[in-house]
Design an enzyme around this catalytic site. Structure first.
Site, PDB file in Angstrom:
ATOM      1  N   CYS A  55       0.826  -1.215   0.000  1.00 28.01           N
ATOM      2  CA  CYS A  55       0.000   0.000   0.000  1.00 28.01           C
ATOM      3  C   CYS A  55       0.865   1.273   0.000  1.00 28.01           C
ATOM      4  O   CYS A  55       1.984   1.274   0.500  1.00 28.01           O
ATOM      5  CB  CYS A  55      -0.925  -0.005   1.211  1.00 28.01           C
ATOM      6  SG  CYS A  55      -2.322  -1.138   1.030  1.00 28.01           S
ATOM      7  N   HIS A 166      -1.318  -6.490  -8.126  1.00 26.23           N
ATOM      8  CA  HIS A 166       0.104  -6.335  -8.475  1.00 26.23           C
ATOM      9  C   HIS A 166       0.552  -7.478  -9.378  1.00 26.23           C
ATOM     10  O   HIS A 166      -0.113  -8.508  -9.480  1.00 26.23           O
ATOM     11  CB  HIS A 166       0.967  -6.325  -7.214  1.00 26.23           C
ATOM     12  CG  HIS A 166       1.096  -7.670  -6.547  1.00 26.23           C
ATOM     13  ND1 HIS A 166       0.069  -8.256  -5.836  1.00 26.23           N
ATOM     14  CD2 HIS A 166       2.119  -8.558  -6.501  1.00 26.23           C
ATOM     15  CE1 HIS A 166       0.453  -9.430  -5.368  1.00 26.23           C
ATOM     16  NE2 HIS A 166       1.702  -9.647  -5.768  1.00 26.23           N
ATOM     17  N   HIS A 299       3.003 -12.638 -27.034  1.00 32.63           N
ATOM     18  CA  HIS A 299       1.671 -13.099 -26.601  1.00 32.63           C
ATOM     19  C   HIS A 299       1.594 -13.172 -25.080  1.00 32.63           C
ATOM     20  O   HIS A 299       2.603 -13.350 -24.403  1.00 32.63           O
ATOM     21  CB  HIS A 299       1.316 -14.453 -27.219  1.00 32.63           C
ATOM     22  CG  HIS A 299       2.300 -15.543 -26.918  1.00 32.63           C
ATOM     23  ND1 HIS A 299       3.546 -15.630 -27.522  1.00 32.63           N
ATOM     24  CD2 HIS A 299       2.232 -16.605 -26.074  1.00 32.63           C
ATOM     25  CE1 HIS A 299       4.194 -16.700 -27.070  1.00 32.63           C
ATOM     26  NE2 HIS A 299       3.423 -17.296 -26.185  1.00 32.63           N
TER      27      HIS A 299
END
Ligand SMILES: O=P(O)(O)O[C@H]1O[C@H](CO)[C@@H](O)[C@H](O)[C@H]1O
Ligand SMILES: O=P(O)(O)O[C@H]1O[C@H](CO)[C@@H](O)[C@H](O)[C@H]1O
Lengths: 351, 351
Positions: A55, A166, A299
């Site tokens: 955070c 994340h 990809h």
């Protein structure tokens, strides 16, 4: 005809990127499930948690303080699996006991300052910021390292140890197994056909229209013919592109669009934040930047484990570990289900 | 010296059976774990459950009634992943869309009439009966099928959908990926060295005495140099043996002994019924019975997921799926831990 045969009867399919097969057993969907049921996926995560090291403004275990970041935030992993320096293990004393040096770096990148945010709930502009950062990391870290693995583990079921949105980056001084295999298979195909394998594959899928889930001007999202996980997908650019940093502005916007729509459909399927592991494969970097790598096509791969509901997953165990991956529904059936879902996220619907 | 280097510093190790690498990061054991904690493993299973289709005397969903079996019990899987007949999918219309026919049979074998029994709690004689049955199945089913995969998924964490002690057998009309790979690597090694790879490997491990967990007159249990799972092991006969049915009486008793001792140590590690997937790999059968298969050596593989405690497992996700398997403790450290555990099961201890 062939399509009906394949959707009703067991068969094997070949994965030309991995030179491997998958056993498809569509009749097995009728099997009742009495095994492990997953815990329901946590949906009330606090927006900010002063104990969560991802955070903004929080002091991490190593004493470093996170900035009050407002979009993405990139930092060194405090518990890296590979370090930039390690002594050379030396020559093996027998060919059955072979060792090689491993060097590398590990980073973490937060997608958003809020812990209760997820990619499909972010705006196209916010996702575009993630795409730009991915491209930047691949370019920067790729100056030194031949392989830069960007990946995201989403959800506790996929070993994700922190609910904050994340991804990770592990770069290594060598090509790991999977990219080494794809380097080989794509090169062989290119030598034979003078076309990149995945460029040909996208054209084929565009003709067939059986496994494409969504597309836009610049990207295709397809359940590969050889998919292993129930709702596995691949994102492939329509143009021949080697690496993330080679994507132009339009393609980056297009990627944000296709990601948002795919992940929204995933979440809508069982009305839950759909767990998965995903990652990027493109042409190797480092010393390979100077070589002709035209056999590669960029990809992304999505490997989601859920099979029947928010709590019943596919287990890749026993037979799959010892013999060969096995899937129940066909890739065409998975694509059809995904196509039928809405582009509007169920959470936004409720408001 | 080399051994110290390897236990303290990251490196890669080569698996000569799979022609693949594993990343070893011993420094990573210090990482705190804040991710998913598994539910505690169920320990009070009723001895007999009239609703459990694996129990003696029970009517299965298809109407068949199980006999009042007293040791092992073999029957056809009611929800088989492969069936003996399936239409041929025909020729692919493009080399990127390759399909192959798949035919086979699936069976289930109960180890014991009691649902609350497990292999390490069974007597050596009872385990010997399981060994004999394995050999019999491999011989019988192997008359027709080139590959007979015997495997056990133990514990809900490993996708096992029924707590009753049992294993499965899936036989196929082709060599699945893993055995096809091992057919290739073992043949190559044999052509070069005129010795089977795993026969040479056992000799090496007997010299080194670093990774052997237990042994007896006829078998060795080793954490392979290239192990992927934290406490992965292999059981290998000391003599060159191609298939389960080729084991002599002494070797079958020896196998029961080494299985009981290994599985007891596994359970003792975290005082819990240790989950795993295990299975047998030996020389292919069917049409291969007529060929020279001397490059093969029979072996069993144990893949247990637990890492730090009864509830903290290793996740093979993200990086592992997309790049390369990664392990934290070294195989030598795992072998040392397993060696240090008792041969007396913690449940028998308490009595
Ligand atoms: O046949 P079971 O025990 O119900 O199912 C389990 O083992 C099979 C073979 O490894 C896997 O395909 C399944 O995903 C798993 O849940
Ligand atoms: O780094 P994390 O998120 O704590 O850990 C997770 O991802 C890693 C990379 O895929 C895996 O090696 C770990 O087993 C998994 O739990």
């Amino acid at each position: 005809c062939n399509a009906v045969l394949l959707s009703d009867h067991q068969h094997r399919r070949y994965n030309p990127l991995r030179d491997e097969w998958v056993l498809v057993s569509p009749h097995r969907m009728k099997r009742p499930w009495k095994g492990q049921v997953e815990r329901s996926i946590e949906e009330d995560i606090p927006r900010h948690d002063p104990d969560n090291p991802l955070c903004p403004g929080v002091t991490r275990p190593n004493g470093k303080v996170n900035p009050l970041y407002e979009d993405t935030y990139l930092f060194d992993n405090d518990f890296p699996a590979v370090l930039p320096e390690a002594p050379n293990p030396g020559e093996p004393d027998h060919e059955l006991l072979r060792t090689e040096p491993a060097r590398g770096i590990c980073k973490v990148m937060c997608f958003h300052p809020w812990s209760d945010m997820t990619l499909p709930l972010m705006s196209n502009e916010e996702i575009r910021a993630v795409v730009d950062k991915w491209a930047q990391i691949n370019e920067d870290v790729g100056k030194e390292y031949p392989w830069v693995q960007l990946f995201e583990n989403r959800g506790a079921m996929m070993g994700c140890s922190n609910p904050h949105p994340h991804c990770q980056m592990w770069a290594t001084s060598y090509l790991p197994n999977e990219p080494a295999l794809k380097e080989h298979t794509q090169r062989q195909y290119y030598n034979k056909h003078k076309q990149p394998l995945l460029v040909d594959y996208v054209k084929l899928e565009q003709q067939k229209q059986e496994r494409i889930v969504i597309d836009n001007d610049t990207w295709v999202c397809v359940v590969p013919y050889w998919a292993v996980w129930p709702y596995e997908t691949m994102l492939i650019p329509k143009r021949h592109v080697l690496r993330l940093q080679d994507l132009n502005h339009k393609e980056r916007d297009g990627l944000a669009d296709v990601m948002k729509r795919l992940l929204t459909r995933y979440d809508n399927m069982f009305q839950v934040s759909f767990p998965y592991s995903m990652g990027w494969h493109g042409a190797p970097t480092g010393r390979y930047l100077l070589e002709d790598m035209d056999h590669w096509q960029l990809h992304a791969l999505y490997y989601p484990p859920l099979l029947r509901s928010a709590t019943v997953r596919k287990f890749m165990v026993g037979y799959e570990m010892l013999a060969e991956p096995q899937r129940d529904l066909t890739p065409e059936q998975a694509a059809e289900t995904l196509r039928g879902l809405s582009d509007v996220h169920y959470k936004n619907n409720k408001q």
